[in-house]
Design an enzyme around this catalytic site. Structure first.
Site, short mmCIF file in Angstrom:
data_model
loop_
_atom_site.label_atom_id
_atom_site.label_comp_id
_atom_site.label_asym_id
_atom_site.label_seq_id
_atom_site.Cartn_x
_atom_site.Cartn_y
_atom_site.Cartn_z
N GLY A 188 49.73 63.62 45.32
CA GLY A 188 51.13 63.61 44.86
C GLY A 188 52.06 62.82 45.77
N LYS B 133 37.51 43.22 45.24
CA LYS B 133 38.25 42.82 46.45
C LYS B 133 38.00 41.34 46.74
CE LYS B 133 40.19 46.69 47.93
NZ LYS B 133 39.24 47.77 47.89
N ARG C 164 36.20 60.06 46.98
CA ARG C 164 35.30 61.09 47.50
C ARG C 164 35.77 62.51 47.21
NH1 ARG C 164 35.20 58.41 53.30
NH2 ARG C 164 37.18 57.63 52.46
N ILE D 228 37.77 31.02 47.95
CA ILE D 228 38.46 29.92 47.28
C ILE D 228 38.54 30.26 45.79
CG2 ILE D 228 37.77 28.16 48.95
CD1 ILE D 228 35.61 27.29 46.86
P1 BMP Z 1 38.37 57.64 48.84
O1 BMP Z 1 39.36 58.46 48.00
O2 BMP Z 1 36.98 58.15 48.74
O3 BMP Z 1 38.84 57.43 50.23
O4 BMP Z 1 38.28 56.18 48.16
C1 BMP Z 1 39.35 55.30 48.16
C2 BMP Z 1 39.05 54.13 47.26
O5 BMP Z 1 40.16 53.25 47.30
C3 BMP Z 1 37.84 53.30 47.66
O6 BMP Z 1 37.27 52.82 46.46
C4 BMP Z 1 38.41 52.14 48.44
O7 BMP Z 1 37.69 50.94 48.27
C5 BMP Z 1 39.77 51.97 47.78
N1 BMP Z 1 40.81 51.45 48.67
C6 BMP Z 1 41.18 52.13 49.82
O8 BMP Z 1 40.65 53.19 50.15
N2 BMP Z 1 42.18 51.60 50.58
C7 BMP Z 1 42.79 50.43 50.29
O9 BMP Z 1 43.69 50.03 51.00
C8 BMP Z 1 42.40 49.73 49.14
C9 BMP Z 1 41.40 50.27 48.33
O10 BMP Z 1 41.06 49.65 47.23
#
Ligand code: BMP
Length: 222
Positions: free
Chosen positions: A181, A64, A195, A68
């Site tokens: 989906g 992420k 998760r 700069i």
């Molecule tokens: P989870 O399914 O456990 O919520 O994880 C989502 C993953 O996607 C995390 O790694 C998070 O950093 C990433 N993510 C997100 O949840 N929302 C965004 O807008 C951008 C992401 O990269």
């Protein structure tokens, strides 16, 4: 064919089993996305080991990046030998920032993924109100992919309409409320799931459940 899923690894403790679970998951998922918590807890060694054990999976360093250009390039250079792609924010803009990162990433033969919008509710406070600018920036830089929210499928549809060729990677499935989906049906290429797979007592079974739903949408889209 692999599921159109990218499994997010955001573990804060670097257990011995993590590499083996991630490797097994990578046999059915299209990719693995390693986040900052895991990079800090496991170090770059995990990326090296994943590269060796998940050769045919898309391996993404979710840094992420938002700095700069010089600092983003230095940061990305630390992972460039292990991963296929890095993720950066778009809000830093092009000149002196994403233009430099984009050029380096291209030279290294990596894929750049830019955040176009996010899955949490606060994304509407900034990202979605800057939508037109984000689309212009993405058109200009031509990254391989963008991140867009599975939690707001209309944003995915809109991005798909403006940017027909870019890969759309959609997080927010399961723990954040989107149904498996939903994002693929709205036009995403991959759903990002963390998760609800790795936090499950049986990650491979959870992967199959989410993956089947995502694959059904892909089939119904034709
Ligand atoms: P989870 O399914 O456990 O919520 O994880 C989502 C993953 O996607 C995390 O790694 C998070 O950093 C990433 N993510 C997100 O949840 N929302 C965004 O807008 C951008 C992401 O990269």
């Amino acid at each position: 064919m692999k599921y159109p899923l990218i499994v997010a690894i955001d573990e804060t403790s670097c257990s011995k089993g993590l590499l083996s679970v991630a490797s097994r998951v990578s046999e059915s998922a299209s990719g693995l996305k390693v986040g900052v918590p895991t990079l800090i807890s496991c170090g770059l060694g995990l990326l090296r080991d994943l590269r060796a054990s998940a050769r045919d999976s898309l391996l993404i360093a979710d840094l992420k990046l938002a700095d700069i250009g010089d600092v983003m390039v230095r940061t990305a250079s630390l992972v460039k030998d292990y991963v296929d792609a890095v993720i950066a924010h778009t809000f830093v803009g092009r000149a002196g920032a994403l233009d430099e990162l984009s050029e380096s990433v291209r030279r290294w033969g990596l894929k750049l993924i830019l955040v176009a919008s996010m899955s949490h509710p606060g994304s509407t406070e900034f990202y979605d109100s800057a939508f037109d600018g984000v689309i212009r920036l993405v058109r200009d830089l031509e990254p391989w992919g963008v991140v867009a929210p599975a939690t707001r499928p209309h944003v995915i549809r809109s991005i798909r309409g403006f940017l027909p060729k870019v890969k759309v990677l959609a997080p927010g499935v399961g723990a954040q409320g989107a149904e498996p989906g939903d994002a693929i049906c709205a036009g995403a290429d991959y759903e990002i799931v963390g998760r609800s797979i790795l936090g499950s007592p049986d990650p491979l079974k959870a992967l199959d459940e989410v993956g089947e739903a995502a694959s059904r949408c892909l089939t119904s889209r034709g």
